[in-house]
Enzyme design. Structure first.
Site: not given
Ligand code: UDX
Length: 447
Positions: A14, A33, A125, A158, A160, A269, A272
């Site tokens: 972030v 950092d 967060t 955020e 992201l 997974g 976050c």
């Molecule tokens: C997430 C949030 O989307 C973001 O807004 C927050 O700030 C941080 O956490 P991220 O951890 O990068 O982001 O992953 P994301 O793309 O959201 O996917 C999360 C998990 O859900 C992944 O393991 C993905 O494989 C799974 N997923 C996502 C599914 O199994 N099915 C889906 O339809 C969408």
């Protein structure tokens, strides 16, 4: 507008993504950092983690001399905005706020060396109440003065996504500004108005606590949506001629539901969703509320991981001594991050039953080696991975796995049993080509 200097405490995904985007727009950005190795690497223009385009953004920001990485927090003294973007890990469900508290204390101490009014912005967060009850008193204690005089405080979470972080700094869906200091909120809003120019997203001004809770509710909802469709997938698997993909498409067109985050698979997974859901469960319980829905969301996810091994057992019987190919180690495509990845419990399950596991991931092989060392073998490509395997499990939906034709499985595997844990293959095409396909959310093809 005079605002030109921004300090960012914490150069993780972030902090660093935000810092380089601001620096490339011409703002003077100081990234701070405590980890010397991280700072050293960044100074050498090498991002300490993989994020698409981050290397180019970092190089450009250093070249135009608008970004400086340092371990010296006193360099933040003349900033207009000070962002706290340090990590908040969860331990036994509880959020570890030590990084946020340390940053707040450091900022408080350095404030006493300057007359410059600064707005402290919490991007990390943190549970509801943290800005008011932890950050503000910590800064005041170290600074020895109260908030409304020389510093203001905003909560500005955020959202992201890994693999899309830079784009989302530049084009976020919304900006949440929580504060009880209108001047501080105004300063931050003015900055975002300038930064985003004509592409300004909706801005929501609210209390610190709402801003803090919005972040958790957002991630909890995303996790719920995925666990919901995984629940539908589990039902679909029991009824002939059903397919969760079609069901998801059917409900996704309802504008009230929306089509995103309806991909059934081996569970969610990352760094976050699991952490924030655990934290929300914990702070809900601590407040006296039993968050049953969120507990079920987490439980459905844990069971989803187990389905891969169960499908392998159903196809192969005893797993001891059987060669199982695993395609994908990272928690999702376009990242080498394996935190909270489904691959880890799945591989552990297979190993505990004595399977001979061979693994391939396009970006995360070094990480996999650190986790599993010589307990699994490592392939050089997806094709190499499936060679001689008795079963193949697709754990991450990398594009390069999508393009593997069914003939490659039929020709290379000892027996062509494919467990499609992310629904990347066309069932009819694969079955006609002679693959024994088991796919998440796919009902039997006959009665
Ligand atoms: C997430 C949030 O989307 C973001 O807004 C927050 O700030 C941080 O956490 P991220 O951890 O990068 O982001 O992953 P994301 O793309 O959201 O996917 C999360 C998990 O859900 C992944 O393991 C993905 O494989 C799974 N997923 C996502 C599914 O199994 N099915 C889906 O339809 C969408």
């Amino acid at each position: 507008m005079e605002m030109t200097t921004i300090s960012v405490f914490g150069l993780g995904r972030v902090g660093l993504s935000t810092a380089v985007c601001f620096a490339n727009k011409g703002y003077r950005v100081i990234g701070i950092d405590t980890n010397e190795n991280v700072v050293e690497q960044i100074r050498k223009r090498r991002p300490p983690f993989f994020e698409p385009q981050l290397d180019e953004y970092l190089k450009a920001a250093i070249d135009r001399e608008t970004f400086l990485a340092t371990c010296d927090p006193s360099l933040s003294q003349e900033s207009d905005l000070i962002l706290i973007a340090v990590g908040t890990a969860t331990r036994d469900g509880k959020t570890d706020l030590s990084g946020v508290e340390n940053a707040a204390a450091t900022i408080g101490r350095s404030l006493s060396q300057t007359e410059h009014r600064q707005v402290i912005v919490i991007k990390s967060t943190v549970p509801p109440g943290t800005a008011r009850k932890v950050v503000k008193p910590t800064v005041e204690r170290e600074f020895n003065r109260t908030a409304d005089k020389q510093f203001g405080l905003c909560s500005n979470p955020e959202f992201l996504r890994e693999g899309n972080a830079l784009h989302e700094v530049e084009f976020p869906d919304r900006i949440i500004i929580g504060s009880d200091d209108p001047e501080a909120a105004e300063t931050l809003e003015r900055f975002y108005r300038e930064f985003h120019g004509g592409k300004l997203p909706p801005i929501i001004r609210t209390t610190h606590e709402n801003a803090e809770l919005i972040k958790y509710a957002n991630n909890a909802f995303l996790a719920t949506k995925v666990s919901f469709i995984n629940c539908v997938a589990n039902v679909a698997e029991r009824f002939p001629f059903t397919d969760v993909k079609t069901v998801a498409a059917g409900i996704g067109v309802d504008a009230r539901i929306g089509s995103e985050f309806l991909n059934a698979g081996l569970g969610w997974g990352g760094s976050c969703l699991p952490k924030d859901l655990d934290a929300m469960i914990e702070f809900s319980r601590a407040s006296g509320y039993n968050p049953q829905l969120l507990e079920a969301v987490a439980e459905i996810n844990r069971k989803q991981w187990q389905k891969a091994t169960q499908a392998a057992r159903d196809a192969l019987g005893e797993l001891a001594g059987k060669r199982v190919a695993i395609l994908g180690f990272s928690f999702k495509p376009q990242t080498d991050d394996f935190r909270g990845a489904a691959s880890i419990p799945i591989i552990n399950d297979l190993l505990s039953e004595g399977a001979d596991v061979v693994l391939y991931d396009p970006a995360s092989m070094d990480n996999a080696r650190k986790v599993f060392q010589d307990r699994v073998s490592y392939a050089r490509s997806a094709y190499d991975c499936v060679e001689g395997a008795e079963c193949c499990i697709v754990v991450t939906e990398w594009d390069e796995f999508r393009t593997i034709p069914p003939s490659a499985f039929v020709e290379r595997m000892a027996q062509p049993i494919v467990i499609d844990g992310r629904r990347i293959y066309e069932p009819d095409e694969f079955m006609h080509a002679g693959v024994r396909l088991w796919a998440i959310g796919l009902g039997p093809r006959n009665e």
